[in-house]
Design an enzyme around this catalytic site. Structure first.
Site, PDB file in Angstrom:
ATOM      1  N   GLU A  50      13.391 -10.089  30.210  1.00 10.48           N
ATOM      2  CA  GLU A  50      14.500  -9.226  29.796  1.00 10.48           C
ATOM      3  C   GLU A  50      15.578  -9.951  28.987  1.00 10.48           C
ATOM      4  OE1 GLU A  50      13.154  -9.164  32.782  1.00 10.48           O
ATOM      5  OE2 GLU A  50      12.716  -7.082  33.340  1.00 10.48           O
ATOM      6  N   GLN A 113      14.844  -3.741  44.667  1.00  9.01           N
ATOM      7  CA  GLN A 113      15.324  -3.942  43.290  1.00  9.01           C
ATOM      8  C   GLN A 113      16.673  -3.291  43.040  1.00  9.01           C
ATOM      9  OE1 GLN A 113      12.036  -3.100  40.522  1.00  9.01           O
ATOM     10  NE2 GLN A 113      11.406  -5.228  40.771  1.00  9.01           N
ATOM     11  N   LYS A 162      17.581   6.392  39.035  1.00 11.14           N
ATOM     12  CA  LYS A 162      16.285   6.993  38.730  1.00 11.14           C
ATOM     13  C   LYS A 162      16.281   8.506  38.931  1.00 11.14           C
ATOM     14  CE  LYS A 162      11.360   6.494  39.511  1.00 11.14           C
ATOM     15  NZ  LYS A 162      10.283   5.786  40.186  1.00 11.14           N
ATOM     16  N   MET A 478      22.032 -33.109  22.320  1.00 16.52           N
ATOM     17  CA  MET A 478      23.493 -33.082  22.378  1.00 16.52           C
ATOM     18  C   MET A 478      23.985 -33.684  23.691  1.00 16.52           C
ATOM     19  SD  MET A 478      26.016 -32.501  20.497  1.00 16.52           S
ATOM     20  CE  MET A 478      25.959 -31.255  19.217  1.00 16.52           C
TER      21      MET A 478
END
Lengths: 569, 163
Positions: A50, A113, A162, A478
């Site tokens: 994601e 979830q 949902k 770096m």
């Protein structure tokens, strides 16, 4: 027409003329994915993580004038998206993220979830919404696009449970929405604009310093006209590159921690500073007290009042859309209200040429080992300076900013504010989809690329012929550079052991991979890569592991206190 | 410097946490914060007492204005204004302290609103200073608990915060 919440979501995206949605399905967004399946106006791009969905939407938004859109599921889908959202927030990128949420009745029950997405994202979005009624979906999405794209842009998240996507209601997409507390200013104050022009035309040592705001407000052309008319030197921040053509002799290069000598010296010693869509951040002006000890008048144009006088006190604040303010400045100048003695700035220009003469970006090239600066210079040559360039974060990002000289806005895509490693490849996917056929280079390092390397699979699925230019120095460069300078050469955990063979890895994903070890092969490799119009080519450049980024202003020091080369260490 | 900021904000879930989150994220002080709906049920009115230099207060005001849920912000302390705070103090009131507590409540124009054999609850409104003085004036050992509402403020005369 009565539609389900999920149908409404997709219809809203169609109404907003969204052509790509970057996302990843999951339980809470199944109804929405089902509706996406049934239509072909909004195309969905399936990423592999994601975070990449949000970066891809970000890259898409940065190189178009549109709002990027990402779609993720609840819980881990949303938390994975957070890095991408924070990246977009720090760089003010217009974006709408739609996240699924567990059903309304399950919220607060520690459901599978479930995560408080609105709570987690609150500090890194411009605004967010939790939709609790199917009747609110259309106006909420309309508001989300409005807020994301106007004023100082930014990401807006819409969290939809949902059950709401399954319920039905009458669908009407509103033509416009009014938010009573949201009115971004567009026009600048006329009196302030005249005061600014008075200062600029009377200045002996003027400087124009511009940032990402110029790109976001599509004001590059206007800025260029104003600077050319006033004949002032101009410097860009990392985010502002491309806002003023690098090929114009008035351009001093990038300023700040790894800015050019002439840009930083001019910033420190100018008498009138015009800041346009920039925010005087720590990487740009170094130590604030040191910066403010030099007397100078500061004019600051920005659409966000909170950016003005935040880190440094400003003399002439102008709040407004940069395009409109610059237009008005040019109009007032063309009216001849302010007389300017161009010869008054001649000593300043001589001083600047003197600083420029130090050639602070010169580097010692080598016949034995590939220098990263050389690769970026060659990339610029091979692409005619006209490629879209995305980067990850670290040394390669600074070398790209220093040596790829951008003449046009919206060609340069980098995570400036948050400094997100893993940004480059997914951002390049969004760029390539927005500009099919255009050359897109993702300059990266062996550290950063591994943070989102799974996206090579997405690139294969959607046939994205990105050129990955990896400047592989086997170090988190770096970090190593700072450890060398500030931590007595103790390279704590900055060596990248057990690296994969990137060329073979790219091949395993179905792409073309090439390892380049000799300076003499650099140009040919680049030409071959860009010659392969249909292939993603992964160029693994084995570069000098000891190379550092110069010039450098150490953290906390003043801008004029620069390390120009390794000999200064 | 102490400032009293007055806000109108959308009466929506999450609006309060946007404001309080802003203060904690940017390291601003909150001395007190009160919020309740207004006569227009779609809006809440919030009073925040904060401290900071002029630059910090300017940033706070700008950052608050940037929040989409915030409709209006004024710094009440910039001009004449009135501040009030409500305090409920539960005190031990037995034997001779019963008389003393009644007398103290009267002096500070407080009201005793709950009485038991051993305690009083005294209601007091006034400025922060007045409430502090009351707490300072009574014997600490007798204070069982105190509850304060935080400061509410309103501009004097023609200064009206409304949309």
């Amino acid at each position: 027409m009565v539609l389900t919440g999920a149908e409404i979501v997709v219809r809203c995206l169609q109404e907003e003329k969204v052509d790509y949605v970057f996302g990843y399905p999951g339980g809470s967004v199944l109804f929405i994915y089902d509706e996406l399946f049934k239509q072909d106006k909004v195309r969905h791009v399936l990423v592999r993580h994601e975070q990449a969905a949000v970066h891809a939407a970000d890259g898409y938004a940065r190189t178009t004038e549109k709002v990027g859109v990402a779609l993720v599921t609840s819980g881990p889908g949303a938390t994975n998206a957070v890095t991408g959202i924070a990246t977009a927030y720090m760089d003010s990128i217009p974006m709408v993220v739609i996240s699924g949420q567990v059903p309304t009745a399950a919220i607060g029950m520690d459901a599978f979830q479930e995560v408080d997405t609105v709570g987690i994202t609150r500090p890194c979005v411009k605004h967010n919404f939790l939709v609790k009624d199917v009747k609110d979906i259309a106006t909420t999405i309309k508001k989300a696009f409005l807020i994301a794209a106007t004023g100082r842009p930014g990401p807006v998240l819409v969290d939809i449970p949902k059950d709401i996507t399954a319920q039905k209601c009458e669908f009407v997409y509103p033509d416009k929405v009014v938010i009573r507390s949201y009115h971004p200013v567009a026009k600048g104050n006329g009196g302030q604009i005249r005061k600014a022009l008075q200062l600029l035309t009377e200045a002996r040592r003027p400087l124009v310093y511009t940032g990402g705001g110029v790109i976001l407000s599509n004001a590059a052309e206007k800025l260029t006209r104003l600077v050319q008319r006033l004949n002032t030197p101009c410097t860009n921040t990392l985010m502002g590159l491309g806002g003023f053509p690098a090929s114009d002799h008035r351009f001093l290069g990038m300023l700040g921690m790894h800015g050019t000598y002439e840009a930083n010296m001019a910033m420190q010693h100018c008498d009138v500073l015009l800041a346009v869509g920039a925010r005087f951040d720590d990487r740009v002006i170094g130590n604030t007290a040191d910066f403010m000890k030099e007397p100078r008048k500061i004019i600051h144009i920005d659409i966000d009042p909170s950016s003005i006088s935040k880190r440094v006190k400003v003399d002439v604040p102008i709040v407004g859309d940069l395009g409109e303010v610059l237009d008005e400045m040019i109009a007032v100048l063309e009216n001849g209200e302010h007389r300017q003695e161009l010869s008054a700035t001649e000593p300043w220009w001589r001083q600047i040429e003197d600083w420029r003469g130090r050639s602070s970006l010169a580097f010692k090239n080598s016949d034995d080992v590939i220098k990263p600066q050389f690769v970026v210079e060659k990339l610029w040559e091979v692409t005619g300076g006209d490629a879209f360039v995305t980067t990850d974060v670290g040394q390669h990002q600074m070398w790209s900013a220093q040596y790829y000289r951008f003449d046009k806005p919206r060609r340069w895509v980098t995570s400036g504010g948050l400094g997100t490693m893993g940004f480059g490849l997914p951002a390049a996917m969004g760029v390539q989809l927005a500009h099919p056929g255009a050359p897109v280079a993702c300059i990266t390092g062996e550290g950063s690329i591994q943070m989102c390397i799974q996206e090579l699979s997405t690139c294969k699925q959607y046939r994205l012929p990105i050129k990955v230019i990896s400047l592989n120095n086997r170090y988190l460069g770096m970090v190593r550079q700072w450890q060398q300078i500030f931590h007595g050469n103790r390279y704590s955990e900055s060596y990248m052991d057990s690296l994969p063979d990137f060329a073979k890895l790219a091949e395993a994903y179905g792409h073309v991979g090439l390892q380049v070890t000799k300076p003499g092969d650099v140009e040919a490799a680049l030409r071959e890569a860009f010659g392969r119009k249909d292939d993603l080519v992964f160029l693994d450049f084995q570069i000098d592991p000891a190379e550092n980024v110069f010039p450098m202003v150490q953290g906390g020091k003043g801008l004029a206190d620069m390390i120009l080369s390794a000999e200064d260490l | 410097m102490r400032h009293v900021l007055s806000l109108l904000l959308e009466n929506e879930a999450g609006a309060l946490s946007r404001v309080s989150g802003l203060f904690s994220a940017r390291g601003y002080n909150i001395e007190s914060l009160t919020v309740a709906p207004t006569e227009d049920a779609s809006m809440s009115r919030m009073t925040i007492v904060t401290t900071g230099s002029d630059d910090v207060i300017e940033q706070i005001t700008k950052q608050l204005n940037k929040l989409v849920d915030v409709v209006k912000v004024v710094d009440l302390s910039e001009a004449p204004h009135i501040e009030r705070e409500l305090m409920l103090v539960k005190v031990r009131a037995v034997a001779k302290d019963r008389e003393e507590m009644k007398r103290m409540a009267d002096i500070f124009r407080g009201r005793i609103i709950d009485v038991t054999e051993s305690s009083y609850v005294i209601e007091l409104t006034g400025t922060q200073d007045k409430l502090d003085s009351f707490v300072g004036a009574i014997e600490p050992a007798l204070v069982l608990e105190t509850v304060r509402s935080g400061v509410c403020g309103v501009g004097r005369g023609d200064r009206v915060l409304k949309i």
